[in-house]
Structure formats: structure tokens, C-alpha cells
Design an enzyme around this catalytic site. Structure first.
Site, PDB file in Angstrom:
ATOM      1  N   SER A 109       0.241  -1.288   0.003  1.00  0.00           N
ATOM      2  CA  SER A 109       0.075  -0.200   0.360  1.00  0.00           C
ATOM      3  C   SER A 109       0.507   1.528   0.177  1.00  0.00           C
ATOM      4  O   SER A 109       1.677   1.485  -0.962  1.00  0.00           O
ATOM      5  CB  SER A 109      -0.577   0.237   1.241  1.00  0.00           C
ATOM      6  OG  SER A 109      -1.218   0.961   1.264  1.00  0.00           O
ATOM      7  N   ASP A 159     -10.330  -3.757  -4.989  1.00  0.00           N
ATOM      8  CA  ASP A 159      -9.350  -2.817  -4.459  1.00  0.00           C
ATOM      9  C   ASP A 159     -10.049  -1.516  -3.990  1.00  0.00           C
ATOM     10  O   ASP A 159     -10.032  -0.955  -5.047  1.00  0.00           O
ATOM     11  CB  ASP A 159      -7.906  -2.609  -4.357  1.00  0.00           C
ATOM     12  CG  ASP A 159      -7.535  -2.324  -3.327  1.00  0.00           C
ATOM     13  OD1 ASP A 159      -7.906  -0.823  -2.554  1.00  0.00           O
ATOM     14  OD2 ASP A 159      -6.205  -2.752  -3.330  1.00  0.00           O
ATOM     15  N   HIS A 190      -8.452  -4.331  -0.522  1.00  0.00           N
ATOM     16  CA  HIS A 190      -6.774  -3.601  -0.501  1.00  0.00           C
ATOM     17  C   HIS A 190      -6.407  -4.277   0.507  1.00  0.00           C
ATOM     18  O   HIS A 190      -5.058  -4.438   1.268  1.00  0.00           O
ATOM     19  CB  HIS A 190      -7.271  -2.241   0.784  1.00  0.00           C
ATOM     20  CG  HIS A 190      -5.666  -1.554   0.581  1.00  0.00           C
ATOM     21  ND1 HIS A 190      -5.425  -1.515  -0.599  1.00  0.00           N
ATOM     22  CD2 HIS A 190      -5.756  -0.886   1.683  1.00  0.00           C
ATOM     23  CE1 HIS A 190      -4.109  -0.636  -0.898  1.00  0.00           C
ATOM     24  NE2 HIS A 190      -4.890  -0.304   0.718  1.00  0.00           N
TER      25      HIS A 190
HETATM   26  C1  MLT Z   1      -1.351   6.065  -0.094  1.00  0.00           C
HETATM   27  O1  MLT Z   1      -1.302   6.991   0.144  1.00  0.00           O
HETATM   28  O2  MLT Z   1       0.340   5.558  -0.184  1.00  0.00           O
HETATM   29  C2  MLT Z   1      -2.215   4.930  -0.864  1.00  0.00           C
HETATM   30  O3  MLT Z   1      -4.194   5.706  -0.887  1.00  0.00           O
HETATM   31  C3  MLT Z   1      -2.575   3.734  -0.361  1.00  0.00           C
HETATM   32  C4  MLT Z   1      -2.843   3.827   1.601  1.00  0.00           C
HETATM   33  O4  MLT Z   1      -1.430   4.177   2.743  1.00  0.00           O
HETATM   34  O5  MLT Z   1      -3.861   4.237   1.732  1.00  0.00           O
END
Ligand code: MLT
Length: 213
Positions: A109, A159, A190
């Protein structure tokens, strides 16, 4: 350690096998430097593990760079943090004595997004990458040369945070730069599923067998 050392709060677990690369473990939003240590051990048993804590706080949750809203990144901060992380990897390699030419990013992520940012703007920091649920973090000003760099990338068909089209676009960008991208889709959202971890483990094992130290 919980005080910054080499610029980041981090954990370092030395390799138990001399022939393994070092995994740079990059957690998701709200994680910390301990989160992905078990994952690293599953992915490459005996490999060295370097696991920093993201330096930015969002409502108290560590992240690797600021965002203005979900999926809307603060690009100045992202560039700064990307450069800062590249410096940390080099400093850690010198301090702990691992080979800086054999570092594989493993990110989930937000951690996968800063790893992608490093690939696109600082090619050469990683000899490979495992990116779980990543998207395009920024458009690089110059096309990077990632010729032959192996990248394992996953996306969740359901996701809601990192949408499939974004993961697809990252795969295209990395391939255009010459990276050897294995894109694997999961039916999940996710969350990191055991199936994608297992696929990454097998991909990494095959690639590490082929790699000449
Ligand atoms: C981010 O902010 O890098 C992406 O949206 C993934 C997350 O951290 O939720």
C-alpha cells in the site's frame, strides 16, 4: 530501536544466509517498523531485513509521504521523502555492511507506493521489488532505465483504495522503463491475502535462484 538512527526509526535483522539479498520492508499507512518483519521472513527465509518507520504522521498514523486526500499525493513531499529514503538505504548498507546492489523492496500500500516512486525516480537503488497493492505515485520527469529489473506487482480486483486501473497504469509505466513486471490480480480488496504472499514467495524464490550474486 525507537529513536531515529541513520535518519529513521527502524529495525535491521542481519542475513542468516550469506547468499541472500536484503529486503527493504515498507509498511502501509498506520503500520510501523515491526509490521512486515514476519512477512519478510516468510518471503525470503534467512535474508537480511531492513524495516524503517514512515516519517510522516496522518492523524497519528505513520506513512512514508503526505497525501492531500485519499489517492491525492503531496508530490513535493513525496519527492523529498523518496530521496530521503534512498539516502537511508545507502547509509544503512554502509553501517550494517550489506551489499547496496542487492536490495529488494517489499512494500504494501503506502509502502509499495514509495517503493514505486523510488523505482521511477531513483533506478539503481533496488535490484528488484515486490509491490503489494501499488499505484502510480508520480509521473517521473525523465524516463527511468529499469532494464531487466524484476518487479512482482499485485492488485485487488475489488480494491476501493488502489483502484485496478491505477495498478495497471503502474505496470505499464514500469514495463515502458524496461522492468520485467509480473502482475498478479487478486479477487480481494485492499487487504493483503495469504494467496498473494505465497505467490510473491514463489516468485522471489525463483528469481533469487536465477540471480548471480
Ligand atoms: C497511499 O496513500 O499511499 C495509498 O492511498 C494507499 C494508502 O496508504 O491508503
Amino acid at each position: 530501536m525507537t529513536t531515529p538512527h541513520l535518519g529513521f526509526v527502524h529495525r535491521y535483522v542481519p542475513a542468516r544466509r550469506a547468499d541472500t539479498p536484503t529486503l527493504l520492508l515498507l509498511h502501509g499507512t498506520g503500520g510501523d517498523e515491526t509490521d512486515l518483519l514476519p512477512l519478510g521472513e516468510v518471503l525470503a527465509p534467512g535474508a537480511g531485513l531492513l524495516s524503517p518507520r514512515g516519517q510522516v504522521r496522518e492523524h497519528g498514523m505513520p506513512r512514508f509521504f503526505r497525501r492531500l486526500a485519499e489517492g491525492v499525493f503531496d508530490l513535493d513531499d513525496l519527492r523529498f521523502r523518496t530521496h530521503e529514503l534512498a539516502g537511508f538505504v545507502a547509509a544503512a548498507a554502509a553501517a550494517y555492511g550489506f551489499d547496496p546492489r542487492r536490495v529488494i523492496a517489499v512494500g504494501y500500500s503506502n509502502g509499495a507506493n514509495i517503493a514505486a516512486s523510488l523505482l521511477l525516480t531513483h533506478p539503481g537503488v533496488f535490484s528488484g521489488a515486490v509491490l503489494f497493492h501499488a499505484q502510480v505515485p508520480l509521473e517521473p520527469q525523465e524516463a527511468p532505465n529499469l532494464m531487466g529489473v524484476p518487479v512482482f506487482l499485485t492488485g485487488g480486483r475489488a480494491d476501493p483504495i488502489v483502484r485496478p486501473a491505477e495498478t495497471e497504469r503502474l505496470a505499464v509505466l514500469l514495463r515502458e522503463a524496461g522492468a520485467d513486471v509480473a502482475l498478479r490480480w487478486q479477487p480481494n480488496g485492499h487487504t493483503l491475502s495469504p494467496r498473494e504472499v505465497d505467490e510473491a514467495r514463489r516468485w522471489l524464490a525463483t528469481w533469487m535462484r536465477e540471480e548471480e550474486p
